[in-house]
Design a protein around this motif. Structure first.
Motif, PDB file in Angstrom:
ATOM      1  N   PRO A 373       0.805  -1.231   0.000  1.00 12.53           N
ATOM      2  CA  PRO A 373       0.000   0.000   0.000  1.00 12.53           C
ATOM      3  C   PRO A 373       0.830   1.269   0.000  1.00 12.53           C
ATOM      4  CG  PRO A 373      -0.135  -1.135   2.121  1.00 12.53           C
ATOM      5  CD  PRO A 373       0.542  -2.065   1.166  1.00 12.53           C
ATOM      6  N   ALA A 374       2.012   1.251   0.646  1.00 13.27           N
ATOM      7  CA  ALA A 374       2.855   2.450   0.677  1.00 13.27           C
ATOM      8  C   ALA A 374       3.311   2.834  -0.722  1.00 13.27           C
ATOM      9  CB  ALA A 374       4.058   2.230   1.584  1.00 13.27           C
ATOM     10  N   GLU A 375       3.497   1.821  -1.586  1.00 14.11           N
ATOM     11  CA  GLU A 375       3.916   2.065  -2.969  1.00 14.11           C
ATOM     12  C   GLU A 375       2.729   2.077  -3.926  1.00 14.11           C
ATOM     13  OE1 GLU A 375       6.934  -0.701  -4.112  1.00 14.11           O
ATOM     14  OE2 GLU A 375       7.951  -0.599  -2.167  1.00 14.11           O
ATOM     15  N   ARG A 376       1.520   1.903  -3.390  1.00 15.95           N
ATOM     16  CA  ARG A 376       0.293   1.844  -4.196  1.00 15.95           C
ATOM     17  C   ARG A 376       0.414   0.786  -5.289  1.00 15.95           C
ATOM     18  NH1 ARG A 376      -3.164   6.520  -3.702  1.00 15.95           N
ATOM     19  NH2 ARG A 376      -2.383   7.867  -2.053  1.00 15.95           N
ATOM     20  N   ARG A 377       0.836  -0.393  -4.876  1.00 15.32           N
ATOM     21  CA  ARG A 377       1.011  -1.505  -5.816  1.00 15.32           C
ATOM     22  C   ARG A 377       0.315  -2.750  -5.282  1.00 15.32           C
ATOM     23  NH1 ARG A 377       7.180  -2.286  -7.330  1.00 15.32           N
ATOM     24  NH2 ARG A 377       6.189  -3.957  -8.530  1.00 15.32           N
ATOM     25  N   ILE A 378      -0.450  -3.383  -6.173  1.00 16.15           N
ATOM     26  CA  ILE A 378      -1.109  -4.645  -5.846  1.00 16.15           C
ATOM     27  C   ILE A 378      -0.862  -5.611  -6.999  1.00 16.15           C
ATOM     28  CG2 ILE A 378      -3.271  -5.807  -5.280  1.00 16.15           C
ATOM     29  CD1 ILE A 378      -4.388  -3.181  -4.333  1.00 16.15           C
ATOM     30  N   GLY A 379      -0.274  -6.775  -6.690  1.00 18.00           N
ATOM     31  CA  GLY A 379      -0.096  -7.823  -7.688  1.00 18.00           C
ATOM     32  C   GLY A 379      -1.248  -8.810  -7.611  1.00 18.00           C
ATOM     33  N   LEU A 380      -1.871  -9.076  -8.746  1.00 22.32           N
ATOM     34  CA  LEU A 380      -3.052  -9.932  -8.783  1.00 22.32           C
ATOM     35  C   LEU A 380      -2.813 -11.152  -9.660  1.00 22.32           C
ATOM     36  CD1 LEU A 380      -5.736  -7.132  -9.294  1.00 22.32           C
ATOM     37  CD2 LEU A 380      -5.077  -8.193  -7.132  1.00 22.32           C
ATOM     38  N   GLY A 381      -3.532 -12.225  -9.380  1.00 25.82           N
ATOM     39  CA  GLY A 381      -3.445 -13.434 -10.184  1.00 25.82           C
ATOM     40  C   GLY A 381      -4.808 -13.858 -10.675  1.00 25.82           C
ATOM     41  N   LEU A 382      -4.919 -14.093 -11.964  1.00 24.07           N
ATOM     42  CA  LEU A 382      -6.183 -14.564 -12.540  1.00 24.07           C
ATOM     43  C   LEU A 382      -6.255 -16.083 -12.495  1.00 24.07           C
ATOM     44  CD1 LEU A 382      -8.804 -13.896 -14.090  1.00 24.07           C
ATOM     45  CD2 LEU A 382      -7.473 -14.056 -16.208  1.00 24.07           C
TER      46      LEU A 382
END
Length: 585
Positions: A373-382
């Motif tokens: 959240p500090a870097e405003r990054r979310i890795g997602l998997g489909l």
């Protein structure tokens, strides 16, 4: 209304606006208008005294009551007079607000009479000169004076400032003829820019006063602004990069990135000119020349909220917002986007571009793989949301299972067969057919062809699946298994004896296992039989098969030897494993 002797023409004061053009002056002088006609308002009906709407006398009044559209003012007449709201506002006050309340004194002039019979007033912010000496003083000092717009004339407006004056259209501060007409009957502040005492000509400028008022309001507004303040504004114009917001004489830039936490492609789709809104001051640069404001900052940052409830491993739903070569962006909360990397889209298929699987606006379910959240990054998997297909494969694709698949790719060493969603196995070229060896799988297979295969091996950890096709064709072992039953008596030749188990040949290509006691084991080959020819052995076995002859190779208690022909009884059959188990008969 001349109370002093005419004097010579007065020139321009240094620092004053440039004089009007000769064309504008000729337009004024060419007006065939009698000044007395411009100034004479005549008698009004009723029991009241005649009213001179443009008299040179100013009245001091007292506000006695206030209502929504104006104020009632006591000016010493038989009845109270009415001061309309638009004529009561002070342009020098902050935001041009009404600065009067009950009991306040106010300088006014009479402008006419309303349909209700009330005298109508106009507030006088700057006094009118009372004689030509005062005109000269106002001209020299650049003092603002007040005047009443009488009518629209050729080239501009006729204004009563205590004497007849001309205001060129270019000096009115308005742009078109309709706006000029709206000024008729209004009290305006202006400045004398040309004065000819001999000819009693006065030319006035309203635009310069408006510009000065705007600049003063601008300076006052800037002086009162600080980063972090919440201010009200009106959208003045909308552009592709954002919008300009009037904060009260000064513009602030609302950049497209500060409109909403969600991505905004076209500011015009969410903003409109004239809309009132509250914004937060973000930056003030170059002494107020550049002011940045934000609209999204008026709401909590969604990244702060999502940080409290989102964790790695969570399954969430979202909408595809953008497709790039390296992956797809998914909005999982308003203003919060995560990235599905192209490598996390499919377990088996090699995705060349996200557009091969996904579309903008499509709703998807994904798994949170990485969250910063500090870097405003979310890795997602489909693919993770669909479940690991190899877990199912370990249960559903045991060795020996026959399945139908589709040829996805061909290589020299074999073919890749998709047997279920996300599961591909290798069909080696040597396992395609029992006939002659193939140089390339394309000799029998082609892409997208449906084929039946049998599972030979499955390694879940290494995600490897070995398939066979030729194994589906029945061989001698299969034929024997289909034609034999447990309990049948058969004849076979002992091929090998090892410890407590003998390998027995029941026919060409047919092998069986016979467990034996140690007392019946002999390492020496049977005499006269070890060198028997294959053809004679095949004929012998064919003749003795199911004959029940126990004397084919010796007594049942005689130790087993390699090459010996004996009678056995079938004790077990396993077609999936192609296994035949025997016991000595």
């Amino acid at each position: 209304m001349k109370q002093a002797e005419p004097k010579a023409s007065v020139g321009l004061v240094p620092g004053q606006p440039a004089p009007i053009s000769a064309e504008e002056e000729r337009a004024f002088e060419s007006q065939d208008v009698d000044l007395s006609e411009l100034l004479d308002e005549g008698e009004q009906p009723g029991n009241h005294a005649p009213v001179d709407a443009f008299s040179d006398g100013l009245l001091q009044g007292t506000v006695v009551s206030v209502r929504g559209d104006g104020l009632f003012v006591d000016i010493g007449q038989k009845s109270e007079a009415f001061l309309p709201l638009e004529s009561a506002k002070n342009p020098s006050a902050p935001d041009g607000n009404l600065d009067l309340s009950v009991g306040d004194s106010v300088l006014v002039s009479i402008t006419g009479r309303s349909a209700d019979g009330y005298l109508t007033l106009s507030r006088v912010i700057a006094e009118r000169p009372r004689d030509w000496s005062q005109f000269e003083m106002a001209f020299r000092n650049g003092t603002a004076i007040t005047g009443a717009v009488k009518e629209v004339v050729k080239g501009g407006l006729a204004v009563d400032v205590g004497a007849r004056a001309f205001m060129p259209a270019s000096r009115t501060g308005v742009r078109d003829s309709e706006d000029l007409k709206k000024l008729v009957g209004q009290e305006v502040r202006c400045r004398i820019i040309q004065l000819d005492v001999d000819d009693e000509n006065i030319i006035v400028d309203r635009r310069v006063i408006l510009e000065e008022e705007r600049e003063e309001a601008r300076r006052n507004t800037i002086a009162g602004l600080q980063p972090g303040m919440v201010v009200k504004g009106v959208i003045r114009s909308v552009r592709g990069f954002g919008a300009f917001v009037d904060l009260g004489g000064v513009d602030g830039l609302l950049h497209v990135s500060d409109i909403s936490y969600s991505r905004v492609k076209d500011p015009a789709a969410v903003l409109s000119e004239g809309r009132e809104l509250e914004v937060k001051v973000l930056k003030i640069e170059k002494g107020g020349e550049r002011i940045s404001v934000g609209l999204k900052q008026m709401n909590p940052d969604p990244w702060t909220l999502v940080a409290e409830k989102l964790h790695v491993g969570d399954r969430v739903k979202g909408t595809i917002t953008r497709l790039k070569d390296f992956g797809a962006f998914v909005e999982i909360e308003s203003g919060v986007e995560g990235l599905i990397h192209i490598s996390e889209m499919s377990w088996a298929r090699k995705v060349r571009h996200p557009g091969d699987l996904l579309n903008i606006g499509e709703a998807v379910e994904v798994v949170v793989l990485d969250f910063k959240p500090a870097e405003r990054r979310i890795g997602l998997g489909l693919k993770q949301a669909l479940g690991d297909p190899w877990e199912r494969a370990a249960k559903e694709l045991e060795p020996g299972t026959v399945v139908e698949g589709v040829v996805r790719n061909l290589a020299k060493f074999g073919a890749f067969i998709e047997v279920s969603d996300g599961i591909e196995g290798l069909l080696h070229v040597s396992d395609i057919t029992t006939g002659e060896r193939l140089d390339h799988p394309r000799e029998m297979l082609k892409a997208d062809q449906k084929v039946k295969v049998v599972v030979l091996e499955l390694d879940r950890e290494k995600r490897r699946l070995k398939l066979g096709m030729k194994q589906l064709d029945p061989d001698s072992q299969d034929v024997f298994l289909m034609s034999c039953e447990v309990g049948d008596t058969v004849t076979g030749r002992v091929l090998r004896v090892k410890q407590t188990q003998a390998l027995v040949e029941l026919g060409e290509g047919v092998r069986a296992i016979c467990p034996i006691k140690e007392s019946l084991v002999s390492a020496a080959p049977a005499s006269g039989s070890a060198g028997a020819s294959v053809s004679s052995l095949g004929a012998m076995l064919q003749a003795a098969w199911k004959s029940g002859g126990k004397d084919a190779g010796g007594a049942g208690s005689e130790p087993l030897k390699a090459g010996q022909v004996r009678s056995f009884r079938v004790s077990g059959l396993d077609p999936s494993e192609k296994l035949i188990e025997l016991i000595l008969d």
